[in-house]
Design a protein around this motif. Structure first.
Motif, mmCIF file in Angstrom:
data_model
loop_
_atom_site.group_PDB
_atom_site.id
_atom_site.type_symbol
_atom_site.label_atom_id
_atom_site.label_comp_id
_atom_site.label_asym_id
_atom_site.label_seq_id
_atom_site.Cartn_x
_atom_site.Cartn_y
_atom_site.Cartn_z
ATOM 1 N N GLN A 99 -54.307 19.623 -70.852
ATOM 2 C CA GLN A 99 -55.115 20.921 -71.139
ATOM 3 C C GLN A 99 -56.626 20.923 -70.501
ATOM 4 N N TYR A 100 -57.084 19.661 -70.418
ATOM 5 C CA TYR A 100 -58.450 19.573 -69.869
ATOM 6 C C TYR A 100 -58.710 18.726 -68.453
ATOM 7 N N GLY A 101 -57.533 19.038 -67.685
ATOM 8 C CA GLY A 101 -57.659 18.819 -66.215
ATOM 9 C C GLY A 101 -56.920 17.583 -65.883
ATOM 10 N N PHE A 102 -56.100 16.558 -66.798
ATOM 11 C CA PHE A 102 -55.537 15.643 -66.060
ATOM 12 C C PHE A 102 -53.900 16.027 -65.558
ATOM 13 N N HIS A 103 -54.244 17.119 -64.642
ATOM 14 C CA HIS A 103 -52.773 17.418 -63.780
ATOM 15 C C HIS A 103 -52.484 16.639 -62.630
ATOM 16 N N PRO A 104 -50.945 16.272 -62.560
ATOM 17 C CA PRO A 104 -50.725 15.468 -61.244
ATOM 18 C C PRO A 104 -51.059 16.150 -60.099
ATOM 19 N N ILE A 105 -51.618 15.348 -59.333
ATOM 20 C CA ILE A 105 -51.989 15.706 -57.920
ATOM 21 C C ILE A 105 -51.470 14.704 -56.643
ATOM 22 N N GLY A 106 -50.948 15.194 -55.450
ATOM 23 C CA GLY A 106 -50.520 14.527 -54.482
ATOM 24 C C GLY A 106 -51.547 13.550 -53.989
ATOM 25 N N ALA A 107 -51.255 12.610 -53.343
ATOM 26 C CA ALA A 107 -52.300 11.616 -52.745
ATOM 27 C C ALA A 107 -52.991 12.358 -51.846
ATOM 28 N N VAL A 108 -52.652 12.943 -50.790
ATOM 29 C CA VAL A 108 -53.539 13.764 -49.665
ATOM 30 C C VAL A 108 -54.487 14.509 -50.407
ATOM 31 N N ASP A 109 -53.839 15.624 -51.358
ATOM 32 C CA ASP A 109 -54.828 16.468 -51.990
ATOM 33 C C ASP A 109 -56.037 15.721 -52.792
ATOM 34 N N PHE A 110 -55.596 14.398 -53.491
ATOM 35 C CA PHE A 110 -56.575 13.672 -54.295
ATOM 36 C C PHE A 110 -57.758 13.138 -53.322
ATOM 37 N N VAL A 111 -57.268 12.635 -52.305
ATOM 38 C CA VAL A 111 -58.288 12.067 -51.228
ATOM 39 C C VAL A 111 -58.959 13.131 -50.712
#
Length: 222
Positions: free
Chosen positions: A69-81
């Motif tokens: 709820q405060y932003g710790f959503h799953p994210i892909g490696a490419v998007d994260f980098v």
């Protein structure tokens, strides 16, 4: 991001310990380090590990606010980098040049005592301490000064956009917790904080900001 029946006021209580300690630790860090370094490390662990863990657990247990709820959503490696590198560049752009410019304009110097003052001489230990400083500051400060304030302001907003109140108040507090490093540092961290607020609202994910904050602090502490 609406509270949907979850008590938003508890977010203020969750932010209060980290904000309060951040505002006053400049008065005692140097003194307790010279008294005995162990007190410095205990204080730092309390500020950046123990207190945040207890607070975030209580926030989930008693307030119903979970990390997603405060932003710790799953994210892909490419998007994260990709997002981390973009955010890191923007952080640098609004932090280092601004800090140097205001340092010259205001005639301020680097403080006698800083986190660099406690770094070990051993390369391995120095690297480990820098990683600890950067990682704990990145997680705690992004959560306490970006994620939770946005949850609070957006969930309580009755009309219009809460963004400006959120960005200005959060960035001002973020700048003020760096007061011991000089007025130029307050200005540059305010600017960094404002950019981080914009990015957080745009991407609605805290991970890239943590990554960018980590890279910024590694550069700064080293």
């Amino acid at each position: 991001m609406k509270a949907q029946g979850i008590n938003a006021n508890i977010l203020l209580l969750a932010m209060l310990p980290s904000v309060s300690i951040g505002l006053v630790n400049g008065f005692y860090k140097e003194s307790i380090y010279h008294l005995d370094p162990i007190w410095f490390w205990l204080a730092d662990l309390t500020q950046f590990v123990f207190v945040p863990v207890v607070v975030l657990y209580a926030l989930k247990r008693f307030g119903g606010w979970r990390p997603r709820q405060y932003g710790f959503h799953p994210i892909g490696a490419v998007d994260f980098v990709g997002l981390t590198l973009i955010a890191a560049f923007l952080f640098w752009l609004f932090y280092e040049p601004v800090g140097r410019l205001f340092s010259i304009w205001l005639g301020t110097n680097s403080p006698d005592f800083s986190y660099k003052s406690v770094l070990p001489s051993s390369l391995l230990l120095r690297a480990l301490v820098v990683v600890y400083f950067a990682a704990t500051a990145a997680v705690v400060e992004e959560v306490m000064f970006r994620a939770l304030p946005w949850c609070f302001f957006s969930s309580r907003d009755g009309s219009g956009s809460p963004f400006w109140r959120y960005a200005l108040i959060s960035s001002l507090l973020f700048g003020l917790i760096h007061w011991e490093n000089g007025a130029h540092e307050v200005v540059s961290t305010f600017m960094l904080g404002f950019v981080a607020c914009v990015l957080y609202v745009k991407i609605n994910n805290i991970w890239p900001l943590i990554g960018a904050h980590f890279l910024t602090d590694v550069r700064s502490f080293w």
